[in-house]
Design a protein around this motif. Structure first.
Motif, PDB file in Angstrom:
ATOM      1  N   GLY A 566      47.877  54.197  32.485  1.00  0.00           N
ATOM      2  CA  GLY A 566      47.929  53.716  33.889  1.00  0.00           C
ATOM      3  C   GLY A 566      46.860  53.264  33.752  1.00  0.00           C
ATOM      4  O   GLY A 566      46.770  52.105  34.489  1.00  0.00           O
ATOM      5  N   SER A 567      45.553  53.756  34.016  1.00  0.00           N
ATOM      6  CA  SER A 567      44.322  54.174  34.571  1.00  0.00           C
ATOM      7  C   SER A 567      43.666  52.456  33.314  1.00  0.00           C
ATOM      8  O   SER A 567      42.891  51.997  33.983  1.00  0.00           O
ATOM      9  N   ILE A 568      44.307  52.354  32.084  1.00  0.00           N
ATOM     10  CA  ILE A 568      44.203  50.884  31.301  1.00  0.00           C
ATOM     11  C   ILE A 568      44.191  49.907  31.914  1.00  0.00           C
ATOM     12  O   ILE A 568      43.551  48.544  32.366  1.00  0.00           O
ATOM     13  N   LEU A 569      45.866  50.001  32.608  1.00  0.00           N
ATOM     14  CA  LEU A 569      45.983  49.096  33.162  1.00  0.00           C
ATOM     15  C   LEU A 569      45.256  48.713  34.231  1.00  0.00           C
ATOM     16  O   LEU A 569      45.328  46.938  34.560  1.00  0.00           O
ATOM     17  N   LEU A 570      45.301  49.994  35.015  1.00  0.00           N
ATOM     18  CA  LEU A 570      43.708  49.443  36.379  1.00  0.00           C
ATOM     19  C   LEU A 570      42.530  48.616  35.803  1.00  0.00           C
ATOM     20  O   LEU A 570      42.876  47.482  36.761  1.00  0.00           O
ATOM     21  N   VAL A 571      41.971  49.214  34.994  1.00  0.00           N
ATOM     22  CA  VAL A 571      41.015  48.291  34.668  1.00  0.00           C
ATOM     23  C   VAL A 571      41.371  46.281  34.080  1.00  0.00           C
ATOM     24  O   VAL A 571      40.904  45.912  34.710  1.00  0.00           O
ATOM     25  N   VAL A 572      42.341  46.816  33.047  1.00  0.00           N
ATOM     26  CA  VAL A 572      42.748  45.460  32.792  1.00  0.00           C
ATOM     27  C   VAL A 572      42.786  44.136  34.763  1.00  0.00           C
ATOM     28  O   VAL A 572      42.652  43.177  34.535  1.00  0.00           O
ATOM     29  N   VAL A 573      43.443  45.084  34.772  1.00  0.00           N
ATOM     30  CA  VAL A 573      44.354  44.673  36.971  1.00  0.00           C
ATOM     31  C   VAL A 573      42.249  43.860  37.335  1.00  0.00           C
ATOM     32  O   VAL A 573      41.893  42.591  37.491  1.00  0.00           O
ATOM     33  N   LEU A 574      41.609  45.493  37.229  1.00  0.00           N
ATOM     34  CA  LEU A 574      40.639  44.679  37.864  1.00  0.00           C
ATOM     35  C   LEU A 574      39.086  43.831  36.957  1.00  0.00           C
ATOM     36  O   LEU A 574      38.678  42.911  38.124  1.00  0.00           O
ATOM     37  N   VAL A 575      39.737  43.436  35.994  1.00  0.00           N
ATOM     38  CA  VAL A 575      38.461  42.800  35.734  1.00  0.00           C
ATOM     39  C   VAL A 575      39.067  41.412  35.590  1.00  0.00           C
ATOM     40  O   VAL A 575      38.491  40.774  35.951  1.00  0.00           O
ATOM     41  N   LEU A 576      40.555  41.180  35.024  1.00  0.00           N
ATOM     42  CA  LEU A 576      41.060  39.512  35.306  1.00  0.00           C
ATOM     43  C   LEU A 576      41.032  39.721  37.202  1.00  0.00           C
ATOM     44  O   LEU A 576      40.283  38.338  37.436  1.00  0.00           O
ATOM     45  N   TYR A 577      40.696  40.410  37.916  1.00  0.00           N
ATOM     46  CA  TYR A 577      40.762  40.533  39.546  1.00  0.00           C
ATOM     47  C   TYR A 577      39.137  40.267  39.806  1.00  0.00           C
ATOM     48  O   TYR A 577      39.154  38.606  40.470  1.00  0.00           O
ATOM     49  N   TRP A 578      38.724  40.434  38.858  1.00  0.00           N
ATOM     50  CA  TRP A 578      37.029  40.189  39.142  1.00  0.00           C
ATOM     51  C   TRP A 578      36.217  38.775  38.588  1.00  0.00           C
ATOM     52  O   TRP A 578      35.788  37.980  38.956  1.00  0.00           O
ATOM     53  N   ALA A 579      37.213  38.340  37.642  1.00  0.00           N
ATOM     54  CA  ALA A 579      37.168  37.260  36.653  1.00  0.00           C
ATOM     55  C   ALA A 579      37.793  35.974  37.518  1.00  0.00           C
ATOM     56  O   ALA A 579      36.529  34.848  37.280  1.00  0.00           O
ATOM     57  N   TYR A 580      39.027  36.495  38.174  1.00  0.00           N
ATOM     58  CA  TYR A 580      39.030  34.917  38.950  1.00  0.00           C
ATOM     59  C   TYR A 580      38.255  35.183  39.904  1.00  0.00           C
ATOM     60  O   TYR A 580      37.801  33.654  40.866  1.00  0.00           O
ATOM     61  N   ASP A 581      37.515  35.801  40.457  1.00  0.00           N
ATOM     62  CA  ASP A 581      36.173  35.537  41.517  1.00  0.00           C
ATOM     63  C   ASP A 581      35.848  34.851  41.556  1.00  0.00           C
ATOM     64  O   ASP A 581      35.134  33.951  42.288  1.00  0.00           O
ATOM     65  N   LYS A 582      35.461  35.028  40.300  1.00  0.00           N
ATOM     66  CA  LYS A 582      34.126  34.679  39.563  1.00  0.00           C
ATOM     67  C   LYS A 582      34.093  32.820  38.843  1.00  0.00           C
ATOM     68  O   LYS A 582      33.484  32.432  39.619  1.00  0.00           O
ATOM     69  N   ILE A 583      35.770  32.655  38.819  1.00  0.00           N
ATOM     70  CA  ILE A 583      35.488  31.279  38.107  1.00  0.00           C
ATOM     71  C   ILE A 583      36.212  30.962  39.316  1.00  0.00           C
ATOM     72  O   ILE A 583      35.809  29.479  39.498  1.00  0.00           O
ATOM     73  N   VAL A 584      37.168  30.872  40.464  1.00  0.00           N
ATOM     74  CA  VAL A 584      37.913  30.862  41.233  1.00  0.00           C
ATOM     75  C   VAL A 584      36.969  30.436  42.376  1.00  0.00           C
ATOM     76  O   VAL A 584      37.319  29.948  43.204  1.00  0.00           O
ATOM     77  N   GLY A 585      36.788  31.973  42.816  1.00  0.00           N
ATOM     78  CA  GLY A 585      36.486  32.729  44.157  1.00  0.00           C
ATOM     79  C   GLY A 585      37.770  33.043  44.923  1.00  0.00           C
ATOM     80  O   GLY A 585      38.402  32.653  45.471  1.00  0.00           O
ATOM     81  N   ILE A 586      37.469  34.453  45.427  1.00  0.00           N
ATOM     82  CA  ILE A 586      38.456  35.101  45.942  1.00  0.00           C
ATOM     83  C   ILE A 586      38.978  34.570  47.280  1.00  0.00           C
ATOM     84  O   ILE A 586      39.594  34.901  48.340  1.00  0.00           O
ATOM     85  N   ASP A 587      37.535  33.636  48.105  1.00  0.00           N
ATOM     86  CA  ASP A 587      37.526  33.018  49.170  1.00  0.00           C
ATOM     87  C   ASP A 587      38.173  32.137  49.440  1.00  0.00           C
ATOM     88  O   ASP A 587      38.588  31.816  50.759  1.00  0.00           O
ATOM     89  N   ASN A 588      38.583  31.657  48.500  1.00  0.00           N
ATOM     90  CA  ASN A 588      39.963  29.892  48.673  1.00  0.00           C
ATOM     91  C   ASN A 588      40.786  30.865  48.449  1.00  0.00           C
ATOM     92  O   ASN A 588      41.582  29.622  48.164  1.00  0.00           O
ATOM     93  N   VAL A 589      41.747  31.842  48.297  1.00  0.00           N
ATOM     94  CA  VAL A 589      42.701  32.331  48.046  1.00  0.00           C
ATOM     95  C   VAL A 589      42.790  32.220  49.535  1.00  0.00           C
ATOM     96  O   VAL A 589      42.384  33.020  50.431  1.00  0.00           O
ATOM     97  N   LYS A 590      44.142  31.418  50.513  1.00  0.00           N
ATOM     98  CA  LYS A 590      44.826  31.729  51.947  1.00  0.00           C
ATOM     99  C   LYS A 590      46.178  32.106  51.186  1.00  0.00           C
ATOM    100  O   LYS A 590      47.096  31.542  50.494  1.00  0.00           O
ATOM    101  N   LEU A 591      46.433  32.775  52.127  1.00  0.00           N
ATOM    102  CA  LEU A 591      48.062  32.484  52.747  1.00  0.00           C
ATOM    103  C   LEU A 591      48.666  32.006  54.526  1.00  0.00           C
ATOM    104  O   LEU A 591      49.893  32.196  54.585  1.00  0.00           O
ATOM    105  N   GLY A 592      47.799  31.273  54.366  1.00  0.00           N
ATOM    106  CA  GLY A 592      48.262  30.027  56.038  1.00  0.00           C
ATOM    107  C   GLY A 592      46.428  29.841  56.037  1.00  0.00           C
ATOM    108  O   GLY A 592      45.518  30.239  56.832  1.00  0.00           O
ATOM    109  N   GLY A 593      46.567  29.239  57.580  1.00  0.00           N
ATOM    110  CA  GLY A 593      45.702  29.276  57.984  1.00  0.00           C
ATOM    111  C   GLY A 593      44.966  27.632  57.982  1.00  0.00           C
ATOM    112  O   GLY A 593      44.272  27.676  56.636  1.00  0.00           O
TER     113      GLY A 593
END
Length: 593
Positions: A566-593
């Motif tokens: 479970g810890s390894i799975l958590l680390v993998v998700v966090l790394v992918l989240y970090w990579a997504y933030d670097k490539i796309v930018g988490i500020d560009n993720v919206k749920l509307g508005g």
């Protein structure tokens, strides 16, 4: 222009801070209650922040208890390994001196320490837990501990019977209490109590628990404060050290674990063994100088036991199971003696911990790397499938009249009103070889009756079922973002001569990307941790690593390895989240508005 700008910048505009500073230079400004205004403002700000904190405190506590605490507990379980040293405390002191590379089994001192530790563990019903823990690392350890535990009562049976037959009182419980009890042995009892509580997986009650029990609840007495009706004699402990330790363990486990009185229970066989061993090693003059009335009896027992055949500790374990003379079991125990270990993480990485350091497992035993790759591939495939199927639906809903869109939105939300197990089971019925889809294909003549498609218990079944289940989580974020895109942008692009495709690709699609990002993150994170649907429709090739985690928790009870995975799975998700933030930018993720 530059002069005007410089003059504007040079204007010394009044501010609240400057006003307070000017007022302070003329004397403190007072509030209505007579206190300095600055102090009154700071007090009001503190009160405002405190009220805000109190408003979010329930949610903060809820998140800490239900989210942060389980994650921290999972991380701790992935390295915690105290069961070995807690169950075998004497062995943990002498076994590290053994050189496993010598090819020889441990010394007699190790077998002796192991005998007393194992006897106490058997009486406390903890030896099976230890065997199960070590069995994760070396198959066969569980049965080895169980089998040996049944033979402990037969060790040095001749000595035990000689002591019991020497005089009637030597097999009476009350006599042993009076013989071993006395004054000055409180430190020994306290130290053995800590060892026994660790063995029983109990703990002393802390200050918070004490206050809670005294204020809010009527709690049972803490294990550390229970009076067992016995205090060791310092003189006996010095004269017969092994016997004093063994009898203290017997007394503590009898009272704390079995809830019996030591004055009514005959001591363990291990107490007699320790007694005979102490008599053999103690000089006769010291035994004769014992101040108790049993001084002469001790001397006579020493002389009589000298003629009784004695079996060595190593010989006994060899007789119980010759595996105890092999290097493997002892190497496993020695490797996992530390309270904290990297063994669980190494196992999760298809490696193993050895005295020579980490090394990869054989090729046919490497499963977790394959499971992690499969989990990532299937999760990404499911995410892209949801994008392809959900985007047109979200686009249609966002461009229909509100009344029609609301009616169609009910169809999107309808799966939430149906049980997950029901939806998954329905796909199992539909996808099986005798299911609805295959029957329709056979009826249409697209496939032969003898060559029906295999769409279940494989990766295809997992992708289809999970795409259906997670599709609403993709549609809703995309719909909320698309609903905020002004239609005038599309009309303006067309009025400037853009084609329908150019208008969509250059104007509309870029504005919908934040919705795609939000839906993708949501679907991917949900799919990477799914285990119910893959378990039902995935078979052997469509299961995720989360299925293995659930198996270790519920079936094998190997919480350490499950926590490491479970810890390894958590680390993998966090790394992918970090990579997504670097490539796309988490500020560009919206749920509307």
């Amino acid at each position: 222009m530059s002069d005007a700008t410089s003059n504007a910048n040079a204007i010394d505009a009044p501010t609240p801070e400057k006003g307070l500073a000017a007022a302070d230079s003329k004397g403190p400004v007072l509030a209505a209650d007579g206190t300095p205004l600055r102090k009154s403002l700071r007090r009001a700000l503190r009160a405002q922040k405190l009220r805000a904190l109190m408003l979010i405190a329930p949610l903060l506590i809820f998140v800490l208890i239900t989210f942060i605490a389980p994650i921290l507990d999972m991380l701790f379980r992935s390295v915690e390994n105290q069961i070995v040293s807690d169950t075998l405390p004497r062995t943990a002191q002498v076994l590290p001196e053994w050189d496993s590379a010598s090819g020889e089994p441990p010394s007699e001192a190790v077998y002796e320490a192991f005998y007393y530790d194992l006897f106490a563990a058997v009486e406390a019903r903890q030896h099976t837990r230890l065997g199960q823990r070590l069995n994760y690392e070396n198959t066969g350890m569980s049965s080895l501990f169980r089998g040996t535990g049944r033979d402990l009562d037969d060790f040095r049976e001749a000595q035990v019977e000689y002591i019991e037959d020497f005089a009637p009182e030597w097999e009476e419980a009350e006599f042993w209490v009076s013989f071993m009890g006395g004054e000055g042995g409180e430190a020994l009892l306290d130290s053995r109590r800590d060892v026994v509580l660790a063995l029983m997986d109990e703990s002393q009650r802390g200050p918070i628990g004490t206050v809670w029990c005294a204020t809010f609840a009527a709690c049972e007495p803490a294990p550390g404060s229970i009076d067992i009706g016995y205090t060791p004699s310092a003189e006996v402990a010095e004269l017969l050290p092994r016997t004093a330790e063994a009898y203290a363990d017997f007394a503590l486990i009898t009272v704390l674990e079995e809830e019996d009185a030591i004055a009514e229970e005959e001591p363990w066989e291990a107490v007699y063994v320790a007694f005979a061993q102490d008599l053999a090693e103690t000089p006769e003059a010291e035994l004769a100088a014992f101040s108790g009335p049993q001084a002469q009896a001790l001397v006579d027992l020493k002389a009589g036991l000298a003629d009784v055949e004695t079996q060595g500790f190593r010989d006994f374990f060899e007789e119980a199971d010759d595996d105890w003379l092999m290097i493997g079991p002892w190497r496993t125990i020695q490797t996992y003696l530390p309270d904290y270990t990297t063994g669980y993480f190494l196992n999760a990485a298809d490696m193993q911990k050895t005295p020579d350091g980490p090394e990869f497992r054989p090729e046919n035993e490497r499963i977790y790397g394959l499971l992690l790759q499969r989990t990532m591939f299937l999760s990404l495939t499911i995410t892209f499938s949801c994008i392809l199927l959900g985007y047109p639906v979200a686009y249609l809903l966002s461009n229909l009249p509100m009344r029609t869109a609301n009616l169609l939105m009910i169809l999107v939300l309808l799966p939430f009103w149906t049980s997950l197990l029901v939806r998954t089971s329905a796909w199992k019925v539909m996808l099986q070889q005798q299911g609805v889809i295959n029957d329709v294909l056979v009826w249409l003549g697209l496939v032969g009756d003898g060559s029906r498609l295999v769409m279940i218990n494989n990766q295809f079944g997992t992708i289809v079922a999970m795409t259906h289940i997670l599709l609403p989580f993709m549609i809703l974020p995309m719909y909320s973002v698309m609903s905020t895109i002004p239609p005038s942008y599309v009309r303006a692009a067309k009025s400037l001569g853009a084609t329908n495709w150019t208008t969509f690709w250059r104007v509309y699609f870029p504005q919908s990307v934040p919705g795609i990002g939000a839906g993708s993150i949501l679907v991917f994170i949900l799919s990477i941790g799914y285990y119910i649907t893959p378990e039902i429709v995935g078979g052997t090739t469509g299961t995720f690593i989360s299925n293995r985690i659930a198996y270790h928790i519920s079936s094998l009870l190997n919480w350490g390895l499950a926590a490491a995975l479970g810890s390894i799975l958590l680390v993998v998700v966090l790394v992918l989240y970090w990579a997504y933030d670097k490539i796309v930018g988490i500020d560009n993720v919206k749920l509307g508005g």
